[in-house]
Design a protein around this motif. Structure first.
Motif, PDB file in Angstrom:
ATOM      1  N   SER A  99       0.841  -1.196   0.000  1.00  0.00           N
ATOM      2  CA  SER A  99       0.000   0.000   0.000  1.00  0.00           C
ATOM      3  C   SER A  99       0.878   1.249   0.000  1.00  0.00           C
ATOM      4  CB  SER A  99      -0.930   0.006   1.207  1.00  0.00           C
ATOM      5  OG  SER A  99      -0.226   0.369   2.352  1.00  0.00           O
ATOM      6  N   THR A 100       0.324   2.346  -0.458  1.00  0.00           N
ATOM      7  CA  THR A 100       1.063   3.605  -0.529  1.00  0.00           C
ATOM      8  C   THR A 100       1.454   4.083   0.871  1.00  0.00           C
ATOM      9  OG1 THR A 100      -0.283   4.149  -2.426  1.00  0.00           O
ATOM     10  CG2 THR A 100       1.014   5.928  -1.496  1.00  0.00           C
ATOM     11  N   GLN A 101       0.544   3.917   1.814  1.00  0.00           N
ATOM     12  CA  GLN A 101       0.802   4.357   3.193  1.00  0.00           C
ATOM     13  C   GLN A 101       2.065   3.715   3.758  1.00  0.00           C
ATOM     14  OE1 GLN A 101      -1.138   6.698   4.595  1.00  0.00           O
ATOM     15  NE2 GLN A 101       0.168   6.767   6.392  1.00  0.00           N
ATOM     16  N   ALA A 102       2.237   2.440   3.546  1.00  0.00           N
ATOM     17  CA  ALA A 102       3.406   1.733   4.065  1.00  0.00           C
ATOM     18  C   ALA A 102       4.697   2.295   3.474  1.00  0.00           C
ATOM     19  CB  ALA A 102       3.297   0.246   3.774  1.00  0.00           C
ATOM     20  N   HIS A 103       4.674   2.640   2.190  1.00  0.00           N
ATOM     21  CA  HIS A 103       5.868   3.184   1.549  1.00  0.00           C
ATOM     22  C   HIS A 103       6.241   4.543   2.134  1.00  0.00           C
ATOM     23  CE1 HIS A 103       6.574   0.110  -1.378  1.00  0.00           C
ATOM     24  NE2 HIS A 103       5.300   0.124  -1.743  1.00  0.00           N
ATOM     25  N   GLN A 104       5.245   5.355   2.455  1.00  0.00           N
ATOM     26  CA  GLN A 104       5.522   6.681   2.996  1.00  0.00           C
ATOM     27  C   GLN A 104       6.225   6.602   4.347  1.00  0.00           C
ATOM     28  OE1 GLN A 104       1.631   8.451   2.914  1.00  0.00           O
ATOM     29  NE2 GLN A 104       1.932   9.307   0.872  1.00  0.00           N
ATOM     30  N   ASN A 105       5.957   5.558   5.095  1.00  0.00           N
ATOM     31  CA  ASN A 105       6.541   5.431   6.425  1.00  0.00           C
ATOM     32  C   ASN A 105       7.763   4.519   6.462  1.00  0.00           C
ATOM     33  OD1 ASN A 105       4.597   7.112   7.563  1.00  0.00           O
ATOM     34  ND2 ASN A 105       3.154   5.427   7.764  1.00  0.00           N
ATOM     35  N   SER A 106       8.198   4.040   5.310  1.00  0.00           N
ATOM     36  CA  SER A 106       9.330   3.125   5.302  1.00  0.00           C
ATOM     37  C   SER A 106      10.617   3.885   5.607  1.00  0.00           C
ATOM     38  CB  SER A 106       9.438   2.407   3.961  1.00  0.00           C
ATOM     39  OG  SER A 106       9.895   3.297   2.967  1.00  0.00           O
ATOM     40  N   PRO A 107      11.583   3.238   6.255  1.00  0.00           N
ATOM     41  CA  PRO A 107      12.833   3.897   6.620  1.00  0.00           C
ATOM     42  C   PRO A 107      13.571   4.490   5.428  1.00  0.00           C
ATOM     43  CG  PRO A 107      12.666   1.752   7.665  1.00  0.00           C
ATOM     44  CD  PRO A 107      11.520   1.864   6.696  1.00  0.00           C
ATOM     45  N   SER A 108      13.421   3.906   4.235  1.00  0.00           N
ATOM     46  CA  SER A 108      14.151   4.404   3.077  1.00  0.00           C
ATOM     47  C   SER A 108      13.656   5.781   2.641  1.00  0.00           C
ATOM     48  CB  SER A 108      14.052   3.416   1.922  1.00  0.00           C
ATOM     49  OG  SER A 108      12.709   3.302   1.516  1.00  0.00           O
ATOM     50  N   MET A 109      12.475   6.168   3.104  1.00  0.00           N
ATOM     51  CA  MET A 109      11.916   7.458   2.737  1.00  0.00           C
ATOM     52  C   MET A 109      12.183   8.514   3.811  1.00  0.00           C
ATOM     53  SD  MET A 109      10.656   6.838  -0.202  1.00  0.00           S
ATOM     54  CE  MET A 109       9.339   7.919  -0.717  1.00  0.00           C
ATOM     55  N   SER A 110      13.053   8.225   4.748  1.00  0.00           N
ATOM     56  CA  SER A 110      13.304   9.177   5.815  1.00  0.00           C
ATOM     57  C   SER A 110      14.720   9.734   5.717  1.00  0.00           C
ATOM     58  CB  SER A 110      13.079   8.511   7.174  1.00  0.00           C
ATOM     59  OG  SER A 110      13.971   7.436   7.344  1.00  0.00           O
ATOM     60  N   PHE A 111      14.930  10.803   6.448  1.00  0.00           N
ATOM     61  CA  PHE A 111      16.224  11.464   6.487  1.00  0.00           C
ATOM     62  C   PHE A 111      16.668  11.543   7.932  1.00  0.00           C
ATOM     63  CE2 PHE A 111      14.192  12.546   2.617  1.00  0.00           C
ATOM     64  CZ  PHE A 111      15.213  12.595   1.690  1.00  0.00           C
ATOM     65  N   HIS A 112      17.960  11.567   8.136  1.00  0.00           N
ATOM     66  CA  HIS A 112      18.499  11.502   9.490  1.00  0.00           C
ATOM     67  C   HIS A 112      19.496  12.626   9.733  1.00  0.00           C
ATOM     68  CE1 HIS A 112      16.960   7.328   9.871  1.00  0.00           C
ATOM     69  NE2 HIS A 112      17.118   7.380   8.563  1.00  0.00           N
ATOM     70  N   VAL A 113      19.395  13.224  10.914  1.00  0.00           N
ATOM     71  CA  VAL A 113      20.436  14.130  11.393  1.00  0.00           C
ATOM     72  C   VAL A 113      21.330  13.251  12.242  1.00  0.00           C
ATOM     73  CG1 VAL A 113      20.930  16.043  12.967  1.00  0.00           C
ATOM     74  CG2 VAL A 113      19.037  16.211  11.360  1.00  0.00           C
ATOM     75  N   TYR A 114      22.634  13.394  12.086  1.00  0.00           N
ATOM     76  CA  TYR A 114      23.547  12.580  12.873  1.00  0.00           C
ATOM     77  C   TYR A 114      24.660  13.454  13.439  1.00  0.00           C
ATOM     78  CZ  TYR A 114      26.367  12.796   8.616  1.00  0.00           C
ATOM     79  OH  TYR A 114      27.071  13.249   7.539  1.00  0.00           O
ATOM     80  N   ILE A 115      25.185  13.010  14.565  1.00  0.00           N
ATOM     81  CA  ILE A 115      26.326  13.691  15.179  1.00  0.00           C
ATOM     82  C   ILE A 115      27.430  12.670  15.349  1.00  0.00           C
ATOM     83  CG2 ILE A 115      27.191  14.970  17.174  1.00  0.00           C
ATOM     84  CD1 ILE A 115      24.321  15.939  17.679  1.00  0.00           C
ATOM     85  N   LEU A 116      28.602  13.027  14.829  1.00  0.00           N
ATOM     86  CA  LEU A 116      29.794  12.196  14.983  1.00  0.00           C
ATOM     87  C   LEU A 116      30.739  12.887  15.962  1.00  0.00           C
ATOM     88  CD1 LEU A 116      30.576  11.478  11.213  1.00  0.00           C
ATOM     89  CD2 LEU A 116      29.204  10.098  12.777  1.00  0.00           C
ATOM     90  N   ARG A 117      31.498  12.080  16.698  1.00  0.00           N
ATOM     91  CA  ARG A 117      32.535  12.626  17.569  1.00  0.00           C
ATOM     92  C   ARG A 117      33.869  12.064  17.093  1.00  0.00           C
ATOM     93  NH1 ARG A 117      32.748  13.885  23.299  1.00  0.00           N
ATOM     94  NH2 ARG A 117      30.785  12.830  23.643  1.00  0.00           N
ATOM     95  N   GLY A 118      34.836  12.951  16.904  1.00  0.00           N
ATOM     96  CA  GLY A 118      36.178  12.527  16.522  1.00  0.00           C
ATOM     97  C   GLY A 118      36.826  11.802  17.685  1.00  0.00           C
ATOM     98  N   ALA A 119      37.255  10.561  17.463  1.00  0.00           N
ATOM     99  CA  ALA A 119      37.827   9.748  18.544  1.00  0.00           C
ATOM    100  C   ALA A 119      39.074  10.384  19.146  1.00  0.00           C
ATOM    101  CB  ALA A 119      38.135   8.345  18.036  1.00  0.00           C
ATOM    102  N   SER A 120      39.906  11.015  18.323  1.00  0.00           N
ATOM    103  CA  SER A 120      41.136  11.605  18.850  1.00  0.00           C
ATOM    104  C   SER A 120      40.946  13.051  19.293  1.00  0.00           C
ATOM    105  CB  SER A 120      42.256  11.517  17.810  1.00  0.00           C
ATOM    106  OG  SER A 120      41.822  12.074  16.584  1.00  0.00           O
ATOM    107  N   SER A 121      40.143  13.829  18.567  1.00  0.00           N
ATOM    108  CA  SER A 121      39.992  15.255  18.874  1.00  0.00           C
ATOM    109  C   SER A 121      38.871  15.538  19.866  1.00  0.00           C
ATOM    110  CB  SER A 121      39.708  16.036  17.594  1.00  0.00           C
ATOM    111  OG  SER A 121      38.420  15.690  17.093  1.00  0.00           O
ATOM    112  N   GLY A 122      37.849  14.664  19.914  1.00  0.00           N
ATOM    113  CA  GLY A 122      36.684  14.930  20.756  1.00  0.00           C
ATOM    114  C   GLY A 122      35.738  15.941  20.133  1.00  0.00           C
ATOM    115  N   LYS A 123      36.073  16.440  18.937  1.00  0.00           N
ATOM    116  CA  LYS A 123      35.217  17.429  18.263  1.00  0.00           C
ATOM    117  C   LYS A 123      34.008  16.742  17.651  1.00  0.00           C
ATOM    118  CE  LYS A 123      38.850  20.653  17.253  1.00  0.00           C
ATOM    119  NZ  LYS A 123      38.811  22.051  17.132  1.00  0.00           N
ATOM    120  N   PHE A 124      32.935  17.530  17.525  1.00  0.00           N
ATOM    121  CA  PHE A 124      31.701  17.010  16.950  1.00  0.00           C
ATOM    122  C   PHE A 124      31.551  17.447  15.501  1.00  0.00           C
ATOM    123  CE2 PHE A 124      30.456  17.179  21.501  1.00  0.00           C
ATOM    124  CZ  PHE A 124      30.134  15.838  21.654  1.00  0.00           C
TER     125      PHE A 124
END
Length: 93
Positions: free
Chosen positions: A1-26
């Motif tokens: 169904s169309t509804q299922a596709h709209q909510n599928s993970p492939s249709m989403s976007f993510h904000v992510y935060i990485l931390r540098g292992a050596s620097s500690g910077k984000f």
């Protein structure tokens, strides 16, 4: 169904935060496929993080649209606060 596709993970976007292992910077970014994008960070394919890794994923948030994810990325970056980002990342564990 169309509804299922709209909510599928492939249709989403993510904000992510990485931390540098050596620097500690984000590093704050957004992507439709965060695993693929984080791999690019690890392999020095992203100019802004090149030779600054290794990186550890410390936080993610999911959004329905690229615009919403981009807006949240700018919001986090606008805080310009290492302590605030650390608290945000710590709260997600």
């Amino acid at each position: 169904s169309t509804q299922a596709h709209q909510n599928s993970p492939s249709m989403s976007f993510h904000v992510y935060i990485l931390r540098g292992a050596s620097s500690g910077k984000f590093y704050v970014g957004h992507a439709q496929y965060p695993e693929k994008r984080i791999a690019e960070h690890h392999h020095n394919r992203v100019p802004s993080t090149k030779n600054r890794g290794p990186w550890q994923l410390v936080y993610t948030e999911q959004f329905p649209t690229r615009a919403a994810a981009s807006c949240r990325e700018r919001e986090i970056k606008a805080m310009k606060s290492h302590a605030w980002i650390e608290q945000l990342a710590g709260a997600s564990r």
